[in-house]
Design a protein around this motif. Sequence first.
Motif, PDB file in Angstrom:
ATOM      1  N   SER A  56       0.279  -1.417  -0.244  1.00  0.00           N
ATOM      2  CA  SER A  56      -0.097  -0.401   0.019  1.00  0.00           C
ATOM      3  C   SER A  56       0.929   1.367   0.345  1.00  0.00           C
ATOM      4  N   GLY A  61      -4.668   2.685  -0.195  1.00  0.00           N
ATOM      5  CA  GLY A  61      -5.006   1.429   0.471  1.00  0.00           C
ATOM      6  C   GLY A  61      -5.617   0.513  -0.048  1.00  0.00           C
ATOM      7  N   THR A  62      -6.835   1.146   0.175  1.00  0.00           N
ATOM      8  CA  THR A  62      -8.549   0.429   0.181  1.00  0.00           C
ATOM      9  C   THR A  62      -7.912   0.046  -1.684  1.00  0.00           C
ATOM     10  N   ILE A  86       3.778   3.104   4.837  1.00  0.00           N
ATOM     11  CA  ILE A  86       3.699   2.021   5.946  1.00  0.00           C
ATOM     12  C   ILE A  86       3.485   0.880   6.401  1.00  0.00           C
ATOM     13  N   VAL A  87       5.410   0.502   6.378  1.00  0.00           N
ATOM     14  CA  VAL A  87       5.696  -0.629   6.201  1.00  0.00           C
ATOM     15  C   VAL A  87       6.059  -2.008   8.033  1.00  0.00           C
ATOM     16  N   THR A 132       2.174   4.472  16.618  1.00  0.00           N
ATOM     17  CA  THR A 132       1.332   4.161  16.376  1.00  0.00           C
ATOM     18  C   THR A 132       0.360   3.717  17.732  1.00  0.00           C
ATOM     19  N   ILE A 140       7.567  -0.180  12.701  1.00  0.00           N
ATOM     20  CA  ILE A 140       6.547   0.087  10.906  1.00  0.00           C
ATOM     21  C   ILE A 140       7.783   1.575  10.860  1.00  0.00           C
ATOM     22  N   PHE A 288      -6.454  -1.942  14.921  1.00  0.00           N
ATOM     23  CA  PHE A 288      -6.276  -2.394  14.074  1.00  0.00           C
ATOM     24  C   PHE A 288      -6.728  -3.266  12.989  1.00  0.00           C
ATOM     25  N   THR A 295      -9.441  -3.268   4.658  1.00  0.00           N
ATOM     26  CA  THR A 295     -11.479  -3.150   6.668  1.00  0.00           C
ATOM     27  C   THR A 295     -12.486  -3.553   6.404  1.00  0.00           C
ATOM     28  N   MET A 298     -14.491  -3.259   3.828  1.00  0.00           N
ATOM     29  CA  MET A 298     -14.655  -4.144   1.927  1.00  0.00           C
ATOM     30  C   MET A 298     -14.641  -5.056   2.490  1.00  0.00           C
TER      31      MET A 298
HETATM   32  C1  LIG Z   1      -0.156  -0.251  11.996  1.00  0.00           C
HETATM   33  C2  LIG Z   1      -0.287  -0.820  10.239  1.00  0.00           C
HETATM   34  C3  LIG Z   1       0.540  -1.434   9.443  1.00  0.00           C
HETATM   35  C4  LIG Z   1       0.672  -1.687   8.513  1.00  0.00           C
HETATM   36  N1  LIG Z   1       0.864  -2.566   7.729  1.00  0.00           N
HETATM   37  C5  LIG Z   1       1.510  -2.595   6.712  1.00  0.00           C
HETATM   38  C6  LIG Z   1       2.400  -3.269   5.738  1.00  0.00           C
HETATM   39  O1  LIG Z   1       3.182  -3.945   6.219  1.00  0.00           O
HETATM   40  N2  LIG Z   1       2.897  -2.970   4.079  1.00  0.00           N
HETATM   41  C7  LIG Z   1       2.070  -2.469   3.614  1.00  0.00           C
HETATM   42  O2  LIG Z   1       1.605  -2.280   2.227  1.00  0.00           O
HETATM   43  N3  LIG Z   1       0.921  -1.764   3.991  1.00  0.00           N
HETATM   44  C8  LIG Z   1       0.509  -1.610   5.613  1.00  0.00           C
HETATM   45  N4  LIG Z   1      -0.802  -0.762   5.806  1.00  0.00           N
HETATM   46  C9  LIG Z   1      -1.786   0.008   5.131  1.00  0.00           C
HETATM   47  C10 LIG Z   1      -2.728  -0.432   5.008  1.00  0.00           C
HETATM   48  O3  LIG Z   1      -2.555  -1.910   4.931  1.00  0.00           O
HETATM   49  C11 LIG Z   1      -3.578   0.309   5.130  1.00  0.00           C
HETATM   50  O4  LIG Z   1      -3.939   1.783   5.615  1.00  0.00           O
HETATM   51  C12 LIG Z   1      -5.022  -0.375   4.977  1.00  0.00           C
HETATM   52  O5  LIG Z   1      -4.864  -0.703   3.505  1.00  0.00           O
HETATM   53  C13 LIG Z   1      -5.954   0.595   5.168  1.00  0.00           C
HETATM   54  O6  LIG Z   1      -5.511   1.575   3.981  1.00  0.00           O
HETATM   55  P1  LIG Z   1      -6.160   3.534   4.004  1.00  0.00           P
HETATM   56  O7  LIG Z   1      -5.747   3.209   5.501  1.00  0.00           O
HETATM   57  O8  LIG Z   1      -5.596   3.753   2.915  1.00  0.00           O
HETATM   58  O9  LIG Z   1      -7.026   3.586   4.238  1.00  0.00           O
HETATM   59  P2  LIG Z   1      -8.364   4.412   2.542  1.00  0.00           P
HETATM   60  O10 LIG Z   1      -8.119   3.658   1.664  1.00  0.00           O
HETATM   61  O11 LIG Z   1      -7.995   5.724   2.509  1.00  0.00           O
HETATM   62  O12 LIG Z   1      -9.817   4.060   3.155  1.00  0.00           O
HETATM   63  C14 LIG Z   1     -10.066   4.873   4.335  1.00  0.00           C
HETATM   64  C15 LIG Z   1     -12.154   4.896   4.781  1.00  0.00           C
HETATM   65  O13 LIG Z   1     -12.717   4.510   3.594  1.00  0.00           O
HETATM   66  C16 LIG Z   1     -13.436   3.762   2.806  1.00  0.00           C
HETATM   67  N5  LIG Z   1     -13.378   3.421   1.668  1.00  0.00           N
HETATM   68  C17 LIG Z   1     -12.767   3.047   1.126  1.00  0.00           C
HETATM   69  N6  LIG Z   1     -12.883   3.166  -0.230  1.00  0.00           N
HETATM   70  C18 LIG Z   1     -14.129   2.945  -0.157  1.00  0.00           C
HETATM   71  C19 LIG Z   1     -15.619   1.843  -0.277  1.00  0.00           C
HETATM   72  N7  LIG Z   1     -14.861   1.794  -1.958  1.00  0.00           N
HETATM   73  N8  LIG Z   1     -16.682   1.281   0.111  1.00  0.00           N
HETATM   74  C20 LIG Z   1     -16.819   1.882   1.218  1.00  0.00           C
HETATM   75  N9  LIG Z   1     -15.689   1.642   1.969  1.00  0.00           N
HETATM   76  C21 LIG Z   1     -14.753   2.804   1.174  1.00  0.00           C
HETATM   77  C22 LIG Z   1     -12.704   2.721   3.687  1.00  0.00           C
HETATM   78  O14 LIG Z   1     -13.497   1.572   4.078  1.00  0.00           O
HETATM   79  C23 LIG Z   1     -11.704   3.610   5.324  1.00  0.00           C
HETATM   80  O15 LIG Z   1     -13.241   3.087   6.194  1.00  0.00           O
HETATM   81  C24 LIG Z   1      -0.231  -0.802   7.086  1.00  0.00           C
HETATM   82  C25 LIG Z   1      -1.181  -0.204   8.671  1.00  0.00           C
HETATM   83  C26 LIG Z   1      -1.320  -0.009   9.919  1.00  0.00           C
HETATM   84  C27 LIG Z   1      -1.866   1.053  10.898  1.00  0.00           C
END
Ligand SMILES: Cc1cc2nc3c(=O)[nH]c(=O)nc-3n(C[C@H](O)[C@H](O)[C@H](O)COP(=O)(O)OP(=O)(O)OC[C@H]3O[C@@H](n4cnc5c(N)ncnc54)[C@H](O)[C@@H]3O)c2cc1C
Length: 312
Positions: A56, A61-62, A86-87, A132, A140, A288, A295, A298
């Motif tokens: 991501s 992210g999503t 965030i890795v 965090t 991280i 988390f 999420t 999703m």
């Molecule tokens: C502690 C921690 C460790 C992590 N470790 C890693 C890692 O090792 N490697 C890595 O690659 N990533 C990592 N991540 C990132 C993580 O994968 C993302 O935070 C996660 O995928 C969610 O993406 P986002 O935060 O960008 O949320 P967003 O995509 O911005 O979503 C924000 C909100 O919008 C909602 N939303 C978005 N699209 C839709 C839709 N189509 N329909 C309905 N609702 C929607 C979501 O459900 C959420 O509520 C980590 C995150 C954390 C917090």
Amino acid sequence: MAGEEIARACPSTYLSSRASAFFCAGAIKLFGSKEQQDQYINAILNGDKVGAFAYSEEQAGTDIAGITTVAKKEGNKWILNGKKDIVVNAPIADVFVVLAYSDKNAGKDKGMSMFILDKSASGMSIGTPIETLGLRGCPIASVLMNGCAAELLGKEPGKGHEELEKLLSIGAIGIAALCVGIGRACMEGANAYAKTRMAFGKRIGVFQDVGFRLADMFTYNDLGRMLALRAAWGINQSEKNAPLLSACAKLFASEAVTKIVNWGMQIFAGHGYLSGSDIERYYRDAKFGEICEGTSEMQRAFISKYDLERMA
Ligand SMILES: Cc1cc2nc3c(=O)[nH]c(=O)nc-3n(C[C@H](O)[C@H](O)[C@H](O)COP(=O)(O)OP(=O)(O)OC[C@H]3O[C@@H](n4cnc5c(N)ncnc54)[C@H](O)[C@@H]3O)c2cc1C
């Protein structure tokens, strides 16, 4: 089952070891060439090397199609440019599996690939460790790739998105296990407290409200575990419905644990709210599960789409 036990004691240790042993080594095991498997899997599983998985990005992210990390082929090597924000394990990892566009024009389904990137690659820099809300024992950081030479995971480019979906689907069971582990630690702590804490001359566990909370905690956690084990069985048996079951397990167990820690906090009351108490950590760690790696929204979208298609 192992995940539940580790997470029960320390969810941060579980998340870190899972990023290495499941996401990094698992990706290499499922999609890597024989040479890549020989080079990395044992070294990661026996702890000689630490792995990380970077897919991501800050703006993606999503909606993973929005990643901007790109890979360009130069001779035998691929050159990576981009940033992962965030890795897990980034501050301690030796090897990274990275998702990037190998052909942006081909779109997410055919234009993404995974790469193996060594921490010693020139042009690679790791950000300062990120703080965090919970899981604070888990290292991280961000990863910046500025012209880093990397190796394609496997032999054919263009399969990155399909591979990511497979990993996240199996990984959802791991998040369910993390949540069940936290839920169990919380439940055991609350149970022991309810047997010793006195109020109005009685142990608080004999007050029906407290006992009912303990009953709900047990029921929610046990259901989360059963769903996780059922989904794991489905994946082992290559059941068609297995991705649906793992989404259900992650969705239920992660929402269950946020309820469980809330009920647990209510039982510990003032002493739970103090910084440094176990329940305070469970409360912070639990959130988390609803956020990461797909999420709750999703998971619901996936489950409902699958269900509608099945009914059709
Ligand atoms: C502690 C921690 C460790 C992590 N470790 C890693 C890692 O090792 N490697 C890595 O690659 N990533 C990592 N991540 C990132 C993580 O994968 C993302 O935070 C996660 O995928 C969610 O993406 P986002 O935060 O960008 O949320 P967003 O995509 O911005 O979503 C924000 C909100 O919008 C909602 N939303 C978005 N699209 C839709 C839709 N189509 N329909 C309905 N609702 C929607 C979501 O459900 C959420 O509520 C980590 C995150 C954390 C917090």
